[in-house]
Design a protein around this motif. Structure first.
Motif: not given
Length: 516
Positions: A368, A391, A324
């Protein structure tokens, strides 16, 4: 993912053979052959590619026509018996700084790519002409020729080391795959225009580059601009590549993705490579070589400034990792093993395979870096995929614009003010139980002579680890961190290790996933 028997799979030995055939003796070229021919000119602007992608995304997906079945049914050996005669290359005999070759249709490439040559504000199509290829006397002579035929890809060549000698440095062929090499390297890993649903249980979707527009470079210009249209059931895309050969080879990429459907699993700047084994798993393969891989690690420079090194693995079951981040500074697949003795392979020459570094052109936001490691027992199959996964979804009817730079070369990642690099990782069992891990770091002027001044951080998500010891490696001159891991009842564990000096990072963060 790429699986055995998949027609979209880029077989590694097959692509290598194309490069070899490009330099093969010419069997049937005649002086009167005119080379690649162009059709009638039409008006062109780079914005036309964006408009075309937007328009296609507003309509239902329409697959391209397939080439005649006889071409699709060519065997691997038959397809290798046809190759492009480089004397027919685009811009051959002109003052243009580049040469372009084309690949034939057939076998793994059952659909044609429409290619255009751009001069000023005009674009002219490359007309399909079978006579630009040479064949052996074993190649079928009765293949049908119709309007569905076209070239399956492009090879780019330029004067890299000697005037008048045009060496290849990039190839676009197969789905949205393309490969590049820094001067002096040989082909290894690939990049893609876009990855969709990689590792998804429902199956991966492979977008295609369906059209290319090649801007004719000015005399003496070092770079070339290639536009591409991407199409897939879920989305379309408009791409612009500004490509500069050298060491490293650089590609400035601009892309706008238009979603037909809501895209929930998108891979931006995807990289595809091969990792079979190295010092971490020497007992699994009966092989005379100490290592077999195109790349040995994933490197990440995250938005917080931390530099991560994750050695690659060939797991026994599929592994998916996500790192992440917010506004990453870069990531890539590197090849840090650079000595012939690291591989002892006179044919594959893995020590000359390039690394590939991705540098975002703007803030990419939250997401990520994904790493997918697929089990393999053969080095001819790519089994490593890495990409940036945003995301946020790309909603149907919306678009997503992104820019980034790709650097292909021996060590393309940035080096200024970077912490000590991990050079190698090895592991093995201990007679008294558990496993020992050793991590070798490079040397640098700021590494203290007294290694006891260096702090070490060793953590594990399961089992027990020792605090480790630091010793100087007499071959590298740099520090080696060694620690012992006792798994207990654990079947897997995530490791994190780093060298620190005076409270600051001295080395990269080393991450690794161990599985029983």
């Amino acid at each position: 993912m790429e699986t055995e028997g998949d027609p979209l799979m880029l077989r590694r030995e097959f692509l290598a053979s194309l490069a070899a055939l490009a330099a093969a003796p010419h069997a049937s070229w005649a002086q009167e052959e005119p080379g690649l021919q162009l059709g009638d000119a039409t008006a062109f602007s780079p914005s036309d590619v964006i408009d075309l992608a937007r328009d296609k995304a507003s309509r239902a997906y329409e697959p391209r026509p397939m080439i005649p079945e006889a071409w699709q049914n060519l065997t691997y050996d038959q397809y290798r018996k046809i190759w492009f005669d480089s004397r027919n290359g685009l811009w051959e005999g002109t003052d243009a700084s580049q040469r372009i070759d084309v690949f034939p249709p057939g076998l793994y490439f059952p659909q044609a790519i429409r290619t255009y040559v751009v001069e000023g504000d005009q674009a002219r199509p490359l007309k399909f002409d079978f006579s630009v290829f040479d064949t052996t006397d074993k190649f079928p002579t009765d293949l049908p020729i119709d309007d569905t035929l076209g070239y399956s890809g492009l090879r780019l060549r330029a004067e890299l080391r000697q005037p008048g000698i045009y060496e290849e440095y990039a190839v676009f062929q197969g789905a949205s795959y393309f490969r590049g090499i820094g001067t002096g390297d040989i082909y290894g890993l690939s990049a893609r225009g876009l990855a969709l649903k990689t590792g998804d249980p429902m199956g991966e979707e492979f977008p295609d580059f369906t059209h290319f527009w090649l801007e004719r470079p000015a005399a003496g210009a070092a770079q070339i601009v290639v536009h591409a249209l991407l199409d897939s059931p879920s989305c379309t895309g408009a791409y612009r590549f500004e490509i500069m050969p050298g060491q490293p080879l650089t590609m400035q990429v601009e892309a706008e993705i238009f979603a037909r459907e809501t895209l929930t699993h998108v891979g931006i700047a995807p990289l595809t490579s091969m990792f079979m084994f190295d010092d971490m798993d020497t007992q699994r393969f009966d092989d005379f070589r100490p290592a077999v891989h195109d790349n040995d690690g994933l490197m990440i420079h995250n938005g917080g400034g931390e530099v991560i090194w994750r050695p690659l693995a060939n797991p026994r079951t599929l592994q998916i990792s996500a790192f992440g981040d917010n506004n990453p500074r870069g990531f890539g697949l590197m090849q840090r093993a650079r000595k012939f003795s690291d591989f002892n392979d006179l044919e594959a020459l893995y020590h000359r395979r390039p690394g590939l570094w991705v540098t975002p052109g703007e803030g990419w936001g939250r997401g990520s870096v994904a790493l997918i490691e697929i089990p393999t027992d053969k080095e001819i199959y790519d089994n490593i995929v890495a990409y940036w996964r945003p995301s946020a979804d790309i909603e149907a009817g919306r678009s997503h614009r992104i820019t980034y730079r790709l650097d292909w070369g021996e060590d393309p990642a940035p080096t200024a003010a970077m912490p000590l690099r991990v050079l190698n990782t090895a592991a093995g069992g201990r007679p008294e139980g558990g496993r020992i891990f050793t991590i070798d770091f490079e040397n640098a002027p700021h590494v203290p002579e007294d290694l006891s001044k260096i702090d070490r951080l060793v953590r594990s998500s399961a089992g027990d680890v020792t605090e480790g010891i630091i010793q100087r490696n007499p071959e590298t001159g740099g520090p080696r961190l060694a620690f012992t891991f006792t798994p207990g009842e654990a079947n897997w564990a995530e490791f994190r290790a780093q060298l620190r000096l005076d409270g600051q990072a001295l080395s990269e963060v080393w991450l690794y996933r161990w599985t029983a």
